[in-house]
Write a protein that holds these residues in place. Structure first.
Motif, PDB file in Angstrom:
ATOM      1  N   ALA A  61       0.853  -1.189   0.000  1.00 26.22           N
ATOM      2  CA  ALA A  61       0.000   0.000   0.000  1.00 26.22           C
ATOM      3  C   ALA A  61       0.889   1.240   0.000  1.00 26.22           C
ATOM      4  CB  ALA A  61      -0.924  -0.019   1.210  1.00 26.22           C
ATOM      5  N   SER A  62       1.620   1.432  -1.085  1.00 24.17           N
ATOM      6  CA  SER A  62       2.531   2.578  -1.173  1.00 24.17           C
ATOM      7  C   SER A  62       2.744   2.967  -2.626  1.00 24.17           C
ATOM      8  CB  SER A  62       3.884   2.241  -0.541  1.00 24.17           C
ATOM      9  OG  SER A  62       4.789   3.307  -0.710  1.00 24.17           O
ATOM     10  N   LYS A  63       2.661   4.273  -2.890  1.00 24.54           N
ATOM     11  CA  LYS A  63       2.946   4.737  -4.248  1.00 24.54           C
ATOM     12  C   LYS A  63       4.430   5.050  -4.426  1.00 24.54           C
ATOM     13  CE  LYS A  63       1.571   9.512  -3.351  1.00 24.54           C
ATOM     14  NZ  LYS A  63       0.357   9.938  -2.691  1.00 24.54           N
ATOM     15  N   SER A  64       5.204   4.893  -3.349  1.00 26.32           N
ATOM     16  CA  SER A  64       6.638   5.194  -3.416  1.00 26.32           C
ATOM     17  C   SER A  64       7.361   4.229  -4.357  1.00 26.32           C
ATOM     18  CB  SER A  64       7.253   5.090  -2.018  1.00 26.32           C
ATOM     19  OG  SER A  64       8.654   4.960  -2.107  1.00 26.32           O
ATOM     20  N   PRO A  65       7.971   4.743  -5.419  1.00 17.58           N
ATOM     21  CA  PRO A  65       8.731   3.855  -6.309  1.00 17.58           C
ATOM     22  C   PRO A  65       9.909   3.209  -5.593  1.00 17.58           C
ATOM     23  CG  PRO A  65       9.017   6.178  -6.955  1.00 17.58           C
ATOM     24  CD  PRO A  65       7.974   6.137  -5.879  1.00 17.58           C
ATOM     25  N   ARG A  66      10.416   3.863  -4.557  1.00 17.14           N
ATOM     26  CA  ARG A  66      11.546   3.300  -3.808  1.00 17.14           C
ATOM     27  C   ARG A  66      11.103   2.076  -3.004  1.00 17.14           C
ATOM     28  NH1 ARG A  66      11.030   8.365  -4.349  1.00 17.14           N
ATOM     29  NH2 ARG A  66       9.739   8.631  -2.513  1.00 17.14           N
ATOM     30  N   ARG A  67       9.958   2.174  -2.353  1.00 13.92           N
ATOM     31  CA  ARG A  67       9.444   1.007  -1.611  1.00 13.92           C
ATOM     32  C   ARG A  67       9.104  -0.135  -2.569  1.00 13.92           C
ATOM     33  NH1 ARG A  67       6.019   4.706   2.072  1.00 13.92           N
ATOM     34  NH2 ARG A  67       7.519   5.147   3.726  1.00 13.92           N
ATOM     35  N   GLN A  68       8.525   0.208  -3.695  1.00 14.73           N
ATOM     36  CA  GLN A  68       8.176  -0.829  -4.676  1.00 14.73           C
ATOM     37  C   GLN A  68       9.426  -1.558  -5.167  1.00 14.73           C
ATOM     38  OE1 GLN A  68       5.674   0.980  -7.708  1.00 14.73           O
ATOM     39  NE2 GLN A  68       4.419   1.968  -6.148  1.00 14.73           N
ATOM     40  N   GLU A  69      10.480  -0.811  -5.409  1.00 13.40           N
ATOM     41  CA  GLU A  69      11.733  -1.429  -5.865  1.00 13.40           C
ATOM     42  C   GLU A  69      12.332  -2.326  -4.780  1.00 13.40           C
ATOM     43  OE1 GLU A  69      15.039  -2.466  -8.233  1.00 13.40           O
ATOM     44  OE2 GLU A  69      13.001  -1.790  -8.680  1.00 13.40           O
ATOM     45  N   LEU A  70      12.267  -1.906  -3.525  1.00 11.65           N
ATOM     46  CA  LEU A  70      12.819  -2.716  -2.434  1.00 11.65           C
ATOM     47  C   LEU A  70      12.052  -4.031  -2.281  1.00 11.65           C
ATOM     48  CD1 LEU A  70      13.617   0.061   0.205  1.00 11.65           C
ATOM     49  CD2 LEU A  70      15.264  -1.330  -1.049  1.00 11.65           C
ATOM     50  N   ILE A  71      10.720  -3.982  -2.360  1.00  7.39           N
ATOM     51  CA  ILE A  71       9.924  -5.215  -2.274  1.00  7.39           C
ATOM     52  C   ILE A  71      10.245  -6.129  -3.468  1.00  7.39           C
ATOM     53  CG2 ILE A  71       7.576  -6.108  -2.577  1.00  7.39           C
ATOM     54  CD1 ILE A  71       7.591  -5.350   0.145  1.00  7.39           C
ATOM     55  N   ARG A  72      10.409  -5.518  -4.632  1.00 10.05           N
ATOM     56  CA  ARG A  72      10.763  -6.293  -5.847  1.00 10.05           C
ATOM     57  C   ARG A  72      12.104  -7.003  -5.628  1.00 10.05           C
ATOM     58  NH1 ARG A  72      10.268  -2.325  -9.054  1.00 10.05           N
ATOM     59  NH2 ARG A  72       8.089  -2.685  -9.497  1.00 10.05           N
ATOM     60  N   VAL A 106       4.600   7.783  16.143  1.00 10.78           N
ATOM     61  CA  VAL A 106       3.940   8.447  15.016  1.00 10.78           C
ATOM     62  C   VAL A 106       4.065   7.604  13.754  1.00 10.78           C
ATOM     63  CG1 VAL A 106       4.071  10.427  13.435  1.00 10.78           C
ATOM     64  CG2 VAL A 106       4.160  10.802  15.918  1.00 10.78           C
ATOM     65  N   ALA A 107       5.276   7.147  13.454  1.00 11.76           N
ATOM     66  CA  ALA A 107       5.503   6.364  12.230  1.00 11.76           C
ATOM     67  C   ALA A 107       4.684   5.073  12.244  1.00 11.76           C
ATOM     68  CB  ALA A 107       6.994   6.059  12.073  1.00 11.76           C
ATOM     69  N   VAL A 108       4.640   4.410  13.394  1.00 15.60           N
ATOM     70  CA  VAL A 108       3.875   3.162  13.515  1.00 15.60           C
ATOM     71  C   VAL A 108       2.372   3.450  13.446  1.00 15.60           C
ATOM     72  CG1 VAL A 108       3.307   1.239  15.065  1.00 15.60           C
ATOM     73  CG2 VAL A 108       5.687   1.941  14.764  1.00 15.60           C
ATOM     74  N   TYR A 109       1.935   4.516  14.095  1.00 14.93           N
ATOM     75  CA  TYR A 109       0.512   4.888  14.108  1.00 14.93           C
ATOM     76  C   TYR A 109       0.011   5.119  12.676  1.00 14.93           C
ATOM     77  CZ  TYR A 109      -3.725   7.629  14.984  1.00 14.93           C
ATOM     78  OH  TYR A 109      -5.023   8.095  14.982  1.00 14.93           O
ATOM     79  N   ILE A 110       0.768   5.894  11.896  1.00 15.66           N
ATOM     80  CA  ILE A 110       0.339   6.193  10.517  1.00 15.66           C
ATOM     81  C   ILE A 110       0.362   4.935   9.661  1.00 15.66           C
ATOM     82  CG2 ILE A 110       0.866   7.516   8.424  1.00 15.66           C
ATOM     83  CD1 ILE A 110       1.896   9.766  10.298  1.00 15.66           C
ATOM     84  N   ALA A 111       1.394   4.094   9.831  1.00 16.62           N
ATOM     85  CA  ALA A 111       1.444   2.833   9.084  1.00 16.62           C
ATOM     86  C   ALA A 111       0.218   1.972   9.410  1.00 16.62           C
ATOM     87  CB  ALA A 111       2.730   2.078   9.396  1.00 16.62           C
ATOM     88  N   GLU A 112      -0.164   1.941  10.686  1.00 10.93           N
ATOM     89  CA  GLU A 112      -1.334   1.142  11.077  1.00 10.93           C
ATOM     90  C   GLU A 112      -2.619   1.733  10.491  1.00 10.93           C
ATOM     91  OE1 GLU A 112      -3.458  -0.862  15.003  1.00 10.93           O
ATOM     92  OE2 GLU A 112      -1.978   0.736  15.295  1.00 10.93           O
ATOM     93  N   GLN A 113      -2.743   3.055  10.486  1.00  9.61           N
ATOM     94  CA  GLN A 113      -3.932   3.684   9.889  1.00  9.61           C
ATOM     95  C   GLN A 113      -4.034   3.317   8.408  1.00  9.61           C
ATOM     96  OE1 GLN A 113      -4.895   4.352  13.198  1.00  9.61           O
ATOM     97  NE2 GLN A 113      -6.288   5.484  11.914  1.00  9.61           N
ATOM     98  N   LYS A 114      -2.906   3.275   7.736  1.00  6.93           N
ATOM     99  CA  LYS A 114      -2.909   2.889   6.314  1.00  6.93           C
ATOM    100  C   LYS A 114      -3.392   1.448   6.151  1.00  6.93           C
ATOM    101  CE  LYS A 114       0.917   5.959   4.926  1.00  6.93           C
ATOM    102  NZ  LYS A 114       2.338   6.012   4.476  1.00  6.93           N
ATOM    103  N   ALA A 115      -2.961   0.554   7.040  1.00  2.00           N
ATOM    104  CA  ALA A 115      -3.362  -0.858   6.950  1.00  2.00           C
ATOM    105  C   ALA A 115      -4.840  -1.036   7.249  1.00  2.00           C
ATOM    106  CB  ALA A 115      -2.510  -1.701   7.901  1.00  2.00           C
ATOM    107  N   LYS A 116      -5.367  -0.244   8.180  1.00  2.00           N
ATOM    108  CA  LYS A 116      -6.781  -0.379   8.565  1.00  2.00           C
ATOM    109  C   LYS A 116      -7.718  -0.120   7.384  1.00  2.00           C
ATOM    110  CE  LYS A 116      -6.522   0.439  13.526  1.00  2.00           C
ATOM    111  NZ  LYS A 116      -6.720   1.383  14.631  1.00  2.00           N
ATOM    112  N   ALA A 117      -7.267   0.629   6.416  1.00  2.00           N
ATOM    113  CA  ALA A 117      -8.090   0.916   5.236  1.00  2.00           C
ATOM    114  C   ALA A 117      -8.406  -0.349   4.435  1.00  2.00           C
ATOM    115  CB  ALA A 117      -7.383   1.945   4.346  1.00  2.00           C
ATOM    116  N   TYR A 118      -7.650  -1.423   4.661  1.00  2.00           N
ATOM    117  CA  TYR A 118      -7.834  -2.675   3.909  1.00  2.00           C
ATOM    118  C   TYR A 118      -8.561  -3.739   4.730  1.00  2.00           C
ATOM    119  CZ  TYR A 118      -4.511  -0.483   0.821  1.00  2.00           C
ATOM    120  OH  TYR A 118      -3.904   0.398  -0.013  1.00  2.00           O
ATOM    121  N   ASP A 119      -8.857  -3.431   5.976  1.00  2.00           N
ATOM    122  CA  ASP A 119      -9.486  -4.407   6.868  1.00  2.00           C
ATOM    123  C   ASP A 119     -10.832  -4.848   6.304  1.00  2.00           C
ATOM    124  OD1 ASP A 119      -9.646  -6.041   9.029  1.00  2.00           O
ATOM    125  OD2 ASP A 119     -10.208  -4.494  10.458  1.00  2.00           O
TER     126      ASP A 119
END
Length: 194
Positions: free
Chosen positions: A13-24, A50-63
């Motif tokens: 769940a990220s539009k970051s091309p850098r994160r996408q490349e790392l997962i690849r 803060v960083a964990v809270y925002i990451a969790e909020q992003k994940a909750k959108a897919y629950d």
């Protein structure tokens, strides 16, 4: 290396091309699915929280929308003197951030949340980044050429500034890029093998 670990489909769940490349590069089968999420957070939280809270909020959108997939979300912040630097609003703000970081040490914190089988698995990683003193001309030229408006702290370590201004890092390089791959890999394997 493909197939060393057979994992369910990963949704990044990220539009970051850098994160996408790392997962690849981790050789995982993944697809990118994006949702709009409010990234505000309670004022009393510490930077790591803060960083964990925002990451969790992003994940909750897919629950409630998953069918056995694994959702991976992340949020990266830059922190100096307990002041959180998010993404710059414009060029002037980016210049201001880089002037603040110039010649000093700051922390890069990435919070990660893995949603799998209804459970939220959260962790964070912290890296210390040592910047040499930058001239105003270097800062202005970097902001003008690279337009780092989608990056926390107004810089990308994989760009010119990372090659010329970062003296050293204590901790994970990939964490500074935006995804602590070492920890993520271990967590994913652990979750699926449970």
């Amino acid at each position: 290396m493909k197939g060393i670990h057979q994992l369910p489909q990963i949704i990044l769940a990220s539009k970051s091309p850098r994160r996408q490349e790392l997962i690849r590069l981790l050789d995982f089968d993944f697809k990118v699915v994006l949702k709009e999420v409010d990234e505000s957070y309670p004022e009393e939280l510490k930077p790591e929280e803060v960083a964990v809270y925002i990451a969790e909020q992003k994940a909750k959108a897919y629950d409630g929308e998953l069918n056995g997939e694994i959702v991976v979300t992340a949020d990266t912040i830059v922190c100096i003197d307990d002041q959180i630097l998010g993404k710059p609003e414009d060029a002037a703000h980016a210049v201001e951030m880089l002037q603040l970081l110039s010649g000093r040490v700051h922390r890069v914190i990435t919070g990660v949340c893995i949603l799998y089988k209804g459970e939220y698995n959260k962790f964070f990683d912290v890296s210390e980044v040592f910047f040499r003193k930058l001239t105003d001309e270097e800062i202005t030229a970097y902001v003008s050429q690279y337009k780092p408006f989608d990056k926390a702290g107004a810089y990308g370590i994989q760009e010119w500034i990372g090659l010329t201004a970062i003296e050293r890092i204590n901790g994970s390089y990939t964490n500074v890029v935006g995804l602590p791959t070492e920890k993520l890999y271990q967590q994913l394997i652990r979750l699926v093998k449970q």
